[in-house]
Write an enzyme that holds these catalytic residues in place. Structure first.
Site, PDB file in Angstrom:
ATOM      1  N   ASP A 127       0.864  -1.168   0.000  1.00  0.00           N
ATOM      2  CA  ASP A 127       0.000   0.000   0.000  1.00  0.00           C
ATOM      3  C   ASP A 127       0.911   1.233   0.000  1.00  0.00           C
ATOM      4  OD1 ASP A 127      -2.231   1.595  -0.009  1.00  0.00           O
ATOM      5  OD2 ASP A 127      -3.148   0.737   1.769  1.00  0.00           O
ATOM      6  N   ASP A 161      -3.757   7.175  -3.566  1.00  0.00           N
ATOM      7  CA  ASP A 161      -5.084   7.714  -3.849  1.00  0.00           C
ATOM      8  C   ASP A 161      -5.480   8.716  -2.761  1.00  0.00           C
ATOM      9  OD1 ASP A 161      -4.869   5.308  -2.339  1.00  0.00           O
ATOM     10  OD2 ASP A 161      -7.045   5.096  -2.319  1.00  0.00           O
TER      11      ASP A 161
HETATM   12  N1  GUN Z   1      -6.337   1.131   3.287  1.00  0.00           N
HETATM   13  C1  GUN Z   1      -7.582   1.210   3.779  1.00  0.00           C
HETATM   14  N2  GUN Z   1      -8.347   2.025   3.015  1.00  0.00           N
HETATM   15  C2  GUN Z   1      -7.576   2.480   2.013  1.00  0.00           C
HETATM   16  C3  GUN Z   1      -7.803   3.359   0.907  1.00  0.00           C
HETATM   17  O1  GUN Z   1      -8.888   3.897   0.678  1.00  0.00           O
HETATM   18  N3  GUN Z   1      -6.725   3.573   0.083  1.00  0.00           N
HETATM   19  C4  GUN Z   1      -5.507   2.987   0.296  1.00  0.00           C
HETATM   20  N4  GUN Z   1      -4.509   3.225  -0.578  1.00  0.00           N
HETATM   21  N5  GUN Z   1      -5.274   2.170   1.327  1.00  0.00           N
HETATM   22  C5  GUN Z   1      -6.299   1.922   2.186  1.00  0.00           C
END
Ligand code: GUN
Length: 337
Positions: free
Chosen positions: A88, A123
């Protein structure tokens, strides 16, 4: 890259090809915090056959010691794991802490450099309480960043998240815009507050207003969903992948997952469900154990319950009975009724 093997309505069993092997879906990618390894990635791989996990590139980037190893030897060496690693981007940290000090470009470059299998662009998190103009900004800015991220990520599979808060037409717009880019997967984002507040009807509407407007040949991930009681419903609505740290976070608080609820160790005299991890101990024995061992056992149990529920989902899809499983779970939990 994604092959659908079996279907039951919108639910599907699929295989996603990644540089570090095939990921069979529906799947849970356990969140691994590289600073706190409650269950080691090696154990996940060897004991549980976990084909993919997720970690946070921003946390690695921020932590000098981790960053050095990741840049030199790669993220697979850093975590000592040979399966698929998705990362992420720091968006969630921005949502929790307000600001972060990495740019969207830096984070894409970094994920590519450390050799992740599936990278996530940065995002804009659209919260359920945001008004229409704020959500419109989140959707449009996420789309613009997505176009840039696709150019920079060439050669690495990229996750293009869907935002839109609880504005159903903006969820649809986000799905249509992001679906135009050559993303390998799409994650439905901005839903953690809905799950924390048990707003499952709205969670259902978020999925229903996003998924049908995305390319059908791409896997759909639900960000931050890690309670097994939600898996059958989400799978029936077309979700292929989940990620969550809940298995470990719940364990730290003495919270025990079952496929239909959460119970607390302090309130438990006998186990309502037996897993390999719990079977050797009584609730009393666990309560009296030192905290490190107790958390490890509870986290292992929570993970085992999640994996078993996903196996049940896959079996239900094979038998074309996924909605029967959803109905059972909805009858078992008042918040799902
Ligand atoms: N982890 C939990 N929700 C989100 C999200 O909306 N975007 C991202 N990139 N990671 C997340």
């Amino acid at each position: 890259m994604f092959e659908v093997i079996k279907r039951d309505g919108r639910a599907r069993i699929g295989q996603l090809k990644t540089p570090h092997g095939i990921l069979n879906t529906p799947a849970l990618l356990p969140v691994v915090n590289p600073n706190v390894l409650t269950i080691s990635p090696k154990e996940m791989e060897e004991k549980y056959g976990i084909e993919a996990l997720i970690t946070n590139s921003y946390v690695i980037w921020k932590t000098e010691k981790l960053r050095e190893i990741a840049e030199k030897d790669g993220v697979h060496k850093l975590l000592d794991y040979n399966g698929c690693i998705m990362t992420d981007s720091g968006t969630f940290q921005q949502y929790v802490y307000g600001d972060i000090d990495a740019t969207p470009e830096e984070i894409i470059h970094f994920q590519k450099k450390i050799g992740v299998d599936i990278a996530t662009m940065m995002d804009i998190f659209g919260r359920p309480d945001m008004d229409r103009s704020e959500i419109e900004y989140a959707v449009n800015e996420t789309n613009l960043r997505g176009i840039e991220a696709l150019k920079l990520s060439q050669g690495t599979m990229l996750n293009g998240p869907i935002q839109g808060g609880v504005k159903w037409d903006l969820r649809k717009k986000s799905a249509e815009l992001m679906g135009k880019g050559e993303f390998a997967i799409h994650a439905i984002g901005g839903v953690v507050p809905l799950m924390e507040q048990q707003r499952y009807l709205e969670l259902t509407k978020v999925i229903m207003s996003s998924k049908p407007h995305l390319p059908p040949n791409r896997p759909i991930h639900l960000f931050g969903c890690g309670h097994p009681m939600l898996f059958p419903l989400a799978v029936a609505l077309g979700i292929d992948m989940f990620d969550s740290a809940a298995y470990a976070l719940f364990a730290k608080d003495g919270r025990i997952m079952t496929p239909w609820s959460t119970i607390h160790l302090d309130d438990t005299e006998e186990w309502p469900i037996i897993t390999p991890s719990l079977s050797q101990f009584s609730p009393k024995e666990l309560r009296e154990m030192d905290s490190e061992n107790r958390v490890k056992i509870l986290a292992s149990h929570n993970l085992e319950v999640c994996l078993a529920e996903l196996a049940r989902c896959r079996e239900a899809i094979r038998a074309k009975r996924i909605w029967e499983l959803v109905q059972n779970r909805c009858n078992e939990n008042p918040y799902l009724a």
